[in-house]
Design a protein around this motif. Structure first.
Motif, PDB file in Angstrom:
ATOM      1  N   ILE A   1       0.854  -1.189   0.000  1.00 20.35           N
ATOM      2  CA  ILE A   1       0.000   0.000   0.000  1.00 20.35           C
ATOM      3  C   ILE A   1       0.889   1.238   0.000  1.00 20.35           C
ATOM      4  O   ILE A   1       2.093   1.147   0.219  1.00 20.35           O
TER       5      ILE A   1
ATOM      6  N   LEU B   1      -8.406  -2.741   4.532  1.00 18.12           N
ATOM      7  CA  LEU B   1      -7.353  -2.466   3.552  1.00 18.12           C
ATOM      8  C   LEU B   1      -7.284  -3.562   2.508  1.00 18.12           C
ATOM      9  O   LEU B   1      -7.551  -4.725   2.811  1.00 18.12           O
ATOM     10  N   LYS B   2      -6.893  -3.157   1.287  1.00 16.20           N
ATOM     11  CA  LYS B   2      -6.601  -4.133   0.243  1.00 16.20           C
ATOM     12  C   LYS B   2      -5.371  -3.657  -0.517  1.00 16.20           C
ATOM     13  O   LYS B   2      -4.999  -2.473  -0.447  1.00 16.20           O
TER      14      LYS B   2
ATOM     15  N   CYS C   1     -12.006   8.127   6.820  1.00 14.05           N
ATOM     16  CA  CYS C   1     -12.408   6.801   7.289  1.00 14.05           C
ATOM     17  C   CYS C   1     -12.128   6.667   8.779  1.00 14.05           C
ATOM     18  O   CYS C   1     -11.457   7.485   9.385  1.00 14.05           O
TER      19      CYS C   1
ATOM     20  N   ASP D   1      -4.111   0.112  -1.979  1.00 14.15           N
ATOM     21  CA  ASP D   1      -4.781   1.244  -1.326  1.00 14.15           C
ATOM     22  C   ASP D   1      -3.794   2.349  -0.981  1.00 14.15           C
ATOM     23  O   ASP D   1      -2.594   2.120  -0.839  1.00 14.15           O
ATOM     24  N   GLU D   2      -4.343   3.547  -0.811  1.00 10.36           N
ATOM     25  CA  GLU D   2      -3.582   4.693  -0.317  1.00 10.36           C
ATOM     26  C   GLU D   2      -4.206   5.123   1.003  1.00 10.36           C
ATOM     27  O   GLU D   2      -5.418   5.352   1.072  1.00 10.36           O
ATOM     28  N   VAL D   3      -3.390   5.199   2.044  1.00 10.25           N
ATOM     29  CA  VAL D   3      -3.852   5.626   3.365  1.00 10.25           C
ATOM     30  C   VAL D   3      -3.121   6.908   3.720  1.00 10.25           C
ATOM     31  O   VAL D   3      -1.913   7.017   3.510  1.00 10.25           O
TER      32      VAL D   3
ATOM     33  N   LEU E   1      -8.763   6.817   3.502  1.00  6.56           N
ATOM     34  CA  LEU E   1      -8.494   5.636   2.696  1.00  6.56           C
ATOM     35  C   LEU E   1      -8.916   5.968   1.271  1.00  6.56           C
ATOM     36  O   LEU E   1     -10.086   6.281   1.023  1.00  6.56           O
ATOM     37  N   ASN E   2      -7.949   5.955   0.370  1.00  5.75           N
ATOM     38  CA  ASN E   2      -8.205   6.299  -1.034  1.00  5.75           C
ATOM     39  C   ASN E   2      -8.927   7.643  -1.152  1.00  5.75           C
ATOM     40  O   ASN E   2      -9.893   7.791  -1.882  1.00  5.75           O
TER      41      ASN E   2
END
Length: 82
Positions: free
Chosen positions: A3, A68-69, A62, A72-74, A57-58
């Motif tokens: 990620i 998460l997958k 959040c 993803d961008e956190v 999150l994306n």
């Protein structure tokens, strides 16, 4: 899974970088926060649970239970005032 993690403002200063690609086993944004806090004292202070830290999150705000997958961008950032 891989990620992208982005840090803003005072959190970026504490982490010493604006972003990083990270291989993580965290399944939620909250678990990722815990994982990051365990990496250093500076991270533990910057992301501490008692501090007001916003998470996205994306590019959508959040909570810590957001799943998460891979890919993803956190983002972690302090509250914005003004």
């Amino acid at each position: 899974m891989n990620i992208t993690v982005r840090y803003f403002a005072s959190i970026r200063e504490a982490m010493g970088t604006g972003s990083e690609d990270l291989d993580t086993s965290a399944t939620t944004v909250g678990a990722l926060r815990e994982e990051l806090m365990a990496r250093s004292e500076a991270a533990a202070v910057a992301l501490a649970h008692g501090k007001a830290v916003r998470m996205a999150l994306n590019q959508d705000m959040c909570s810590g239970d957001a799943p998460l997958k891979a890919g993803d961008e956190v983002a972690f950032f302090p509250p914005v005032t003004g």
